[in-house]
Motif scaffolding. Structure first.
Motif, PDB file in Angstrom:
ATOM      1  N   ARG A 104       0.841  -0.999  -0.136  1.00 25.28           N
ATOM      2  CA  ARG A 104       0.126   0.085   0.025  1.00 25.28           C
ATOM      3  C   ARG A 104       0.869   1.414  -0.017  1.00 25.28           C
ATOM      4  O   ARG A 104       0.609   2.369  -0.789  1.00 25.28           O
ATOM      5  CB  ARG A 104      -0.902  -0.179   1.249  1.00 25.28           C
ATOM      6  CG  ARG A 104      -2.089  -1.143   1.088  1.00 25.28           C
ATOM      7  CD  ARG A 104      -2.993  -0.812   1.926  1.00 25.28           C
ATOM      8  NE  ARG A 104      -2.571  -0.775   3.442  1.00 25.28           N
ATOM      9  CZ  ARG A 104      -2.638  -1.990   4.088  1.00 25.28           C
ATOM     10  NH1 ARG A 104      -3.511  -3.020   3.691  1.00 25.28           N
ATOM     11  NH2 ARG A 104      -2.508  -2.293   5.283  1.00 25.28           N
ATOM     12  N   ALA A 105       2.159   1.323   0.636  1.00 27.13           N
ATOM     13  CA  ALA A 105       2.576   2.543   0.632  1.00 27.13           C
ATOM     14  C   ALA A 105       3.368   2.524  -0.535  1.00 27.13           C
ATOM     15  O   ALA A 105       3.632   3.879  -1.073  1.00 27.13           O
ATOM     16  CB  ALA A 105       3.860   2.271   1.856  1.00 27.13           C
ATOM     17  N   ARG A 106       3.846   1.541  -1.344  1.00 27.82           N
ATOM     18  CA  ARG A 106       4.335   1.644  -2.634  1.00 27.82           C
ATOM     19  C   ARG A 106       3.347   2.385  -3.520  1.00 27.82           C
ATOM     20  O   ARG A 106       3.819   2.937  -4.241  1.00 27.82           O
ATOM     21  CB  ARG A 106       4.916   0.133  -2.979  1.00 27.82           C
ATOM     22  CG  ARG A 106       6.056  -0.343  -2.339  1.00 27.82           C
ATOM     23  CD  ARG A 106       6.643  -1.809  -2.912  1.00 27.82           C
ATOM     24  NE  ARG A 106       7.666  -2.166  -2.259  1.00 27.82           N
ATOM     25  CZ  ARG A 106       8.381  -3.388  -2.593  1.00 27.82           C
ATOM     26  NH1 ARG A 106       8.046  -3.931  -3.856  1.00 27.82           N
ATOM     27  NH2 ARG A 106       9.366  -3.794  -2.055  1.00 27.82           N
ATOM     28  N   VAL A 107       2.250   1.612  -3.379  1.00 28.90           N
ATOM     29  CA  VAL A 107       1.309   2.486  -4.222  1.00 28.90           C
ATOM     30  C   VAL A 107       0.871   3.894  -4.049  1.00 28.90           C
ATOM     31  O   VAL A 107       0.603   4.542  -5.093  1.00 28.90           O
ATOM     32  CB  VAL A 107      -0.078   1.385  -4.081  1.00 28.90           C
ATOM     33  CG1 VAL A 107      -1.171   2.152  -5.044  1.00 28.90           C
ATOM     34  CG2 VAL A 107       0.205   0.067  -4.564  1.00 28.90           C
ATOM     35  N   ARG A 108       0.875   4.077  -2.816  1.00 26.77           N
ATOM     36  CA  ARG A 108       0.495   5.726  -2.325  1.00 26.77           C
ATOM     37  C   ARG A 108       1.745   6.483  -3.027  1.00 26.77           C
ATOM     38  O   ARG A 108       1.678   7.497  -3.448  1.00 26.77           O
ATOM     39  CB  ARG A 108       0.531   5.823  -1.053  1.00 26.77           C
ATOM     40  CG  ARG A 108      -0.676   5.122  -0.503  1.00 26.77           C
ATOM     41  CD  ARG A 108      -1.008   5.733   1.130  1.00 26.77           C
ATOM     42  NE  ARG A 108      -2.190   5.014   1.772  1.00 26.77           N
ATOM     43  CZ  ARG A 108      -1.854   3.842   2.353  1.00 26.77           C
ATOM     44  NH1 ARG A 108      -0.291   3.494   2.654  1.00 26.77           N
ATOM     45  NH2 ARG A 108      -2.617   3.154   3.116  1.00 26.77           N
ATOM     46  N   LYS A 109       2.995   5.961  -2.884  1.00 29.79           N
ATOM     47  CA  LYS A 109       4.214   6.830  -3.314  1.00 29.79           C
ATOM     48  C   LYS A 109       4.466   6.615  -4.898  1.00 29.79           C
ATOM     49  O   LYS A 109       5.278   7.431  -5.351  1.00 29.79           O
ATOM     50  CB  LYS A 109       5.494   6.311  -2.413  1.00 29.79           C
ATOM     51  CG  LYS A 109       6.520   6.960  -2.621  1.00 29.79           C
ATOM     52  CD  LYS A 109       7.678   6.702  -1.750  1.00 29.79           C
ATOM     53  CE  LYS A 109       9.041   7.486  -1.766  1.00 29.79           C
ATOM     54  NZ  LYS A 109      10.141   6.997  -1.305  1.00 29.79           N
ATOM     55  N   TYR A 112       4.705   9.939  -6.922  1.00 24.70           N
ATOM     56  CA  TYR A 112       5.897  10.772  -6.808  1.00 24.70           C
ATOM     57  C   TYR A 112       7.115  10.083  -7.251  1.00 24.70           C
ATOM     58  O   TYR A 112       7.994  10.912  -7.765  1.00 24.70           O
ATOM     59  CB  TYR A 112       5.849  10.902  -5.062  1.00 24.70           C
ATOM     60  CG  TYR A 112       7.056  11.477  -4.694  1.00 24.70           C
ATOM     61  CD1 TYR A 112       7.311  13.049  -4.646  1.00 24.70           C
ATOM     62  CD2 TYR A 112       8.054  10.825  -4.003  1.00 24.70           C
ATOM     63  CE1 TYR A 112       8.300  13.536  -4.465  1.00 24.70           C
ATOM     64  CE2 TYR A 112       9.360  11.504  -3.343  1.00 24.70           C
ATOM     65  CZ  TYR A 112       9.315  12.849  -3.860  1.00 24.70           C
ATOM     66  OH  TYR A 112      10.550  13.524  -3.275  1.00 24.70           O
TER      67      TYR A 112
END
Length: 311
Positions: A104-109, A112
């Motif tokens: 999930r953190a990778r998808v959010r980032k 960017y």
């Protein structure tokens, strides 16, 4: 009557037989099971076929009891395996939750990271187009509004070969020039600052002039261009690039895109023309920039060479 009852009680009359008491197996049954087991042991050790009927009879009598005992013991024996399976499942669940959180953190980032990668690729292309070596740097701070100056701080300084009065660009065009440096940081004066003056050239007519900032960094940021030849009227949508500096490439190298002409104003009294320039760089979203350095500069970080290679 009472005396007779007491006498009967002393003799044991009126008590239930020991083998009939509830909750305890009859003694005769226990003895029979022991004898049956002993008989089975004797029969199993004998190879005489004449004893097969006896073995069958005893097996039919004792088999149900053994099956019942096995059924009662099996759930208890399987408890340890069940506990181990639950521990394994709990561990796998924890690992999956951790993996999902990371994904999930990778998808959010991801947006960017994609934007930064595009900027780095654009910076490599800019180095090739300008035939200049660039030191990549990241904007880590913006100047205070109380100082009424438009500056940013980047995370590269003298350790990276950066000195004052070097040109700063990004993949869109001219950003500004280096004002001062420390070992690990540098302050960049943006071209939109009112104290900034940049020599510019109209790409179509090759006429030269000077651009000054208005102190605005957002989407409404504008520059004012005054040409040396006041009789020349800039054309709308014409591109403006840097025309370089009289002292080599300091503080601005030649040929860096600055912006485009959006409007032109004439002064009848002064017979001069003033063009309003919309800069290509979005100063409100600066992130990755490149500082133009002489090729072969020693640096503590990778340098994008003029041919697009990293050194």
């Amino acid at each position: 009557m009472t005396t007779a009852l007491r006498a009967l009680g002393r003799r044991g009359y009126g008590r239930a037989p020991r083998e009939d008491r509830p909750g305890r197996p009859p003694g005769a049954l226990v003895i029979a099971l022991v004898l049956a087991c002993a008989s089975l042991m004797v029969l199993d050790s004998s190879d005489d076929g004449a004893l097969d009927p006896a073995r069958r009879a005893i097996g039919e009598a004792v088999g149900p009891a053994q099956a019942a005992a096995d059924s009662a013991v099996r759930p208890i024996a399987g408890l340890s395996d069940r506990f181990e399976s639950q521990d394994d499942l709990r561990g796998r669940l924890t690992a999956l939750e951790s993996e999902n959180a990371e994904l999930r953190a990778r998808v959010r980032k991801a947006p960017y990271d994609a934007a930064r990668l595009a900027e780095l690729e654009g910076l490599t292309a800019a180095a090739t187009e300008l035939s200049q070596a660039l030191v990549p740097a990241r904007v880590i701070a913006i100047g205070s509004s109380q100082s009424f100056s438009s500056t940013v701080t980047i995370d590269a300084g003298s350790d990276s070969g950066i000195t004052p009065d070097l040109t700063v660009v990004n993949d869109d065009g001219l950003v500004g020039r280096v004002l001062r440096v420390t070992d690990t940081t540098a302050t960049v004066l943006l071209i939109v600052d009112p104290d900034s003056t940049v020599g510019g050239r109209l790409a179509e007519s090759m006429e030269i002039g000077f651009l000054k900032g208005r102190g605005v960094m957002g989407r409404t940021a504008r520059l004012d261009l005054e040409l040396v030849d006041e009789t020349v009227v800039p054309r709308k949508h014409d591109t403006v690039v840097t025309w370089g500096s009289e002292h080599g490439d300091s503080p601005y190298v030649a040929g860096v895109p600055i912006g485009r002409v959006v409007s032109v104003f004439s002064s009848l009294r002064d017979t001069s023309q003033r063009a309003v320039i919309d800069p290509y760089v979005d100063f409100a979203s600066l992130d990755i920039v490149g500082v133009v350095v002489p090729s072969g500069t020693r640096s503590d970080r990778a340098v994008v060479e003029a041919d697009g290679s990293l050194r």
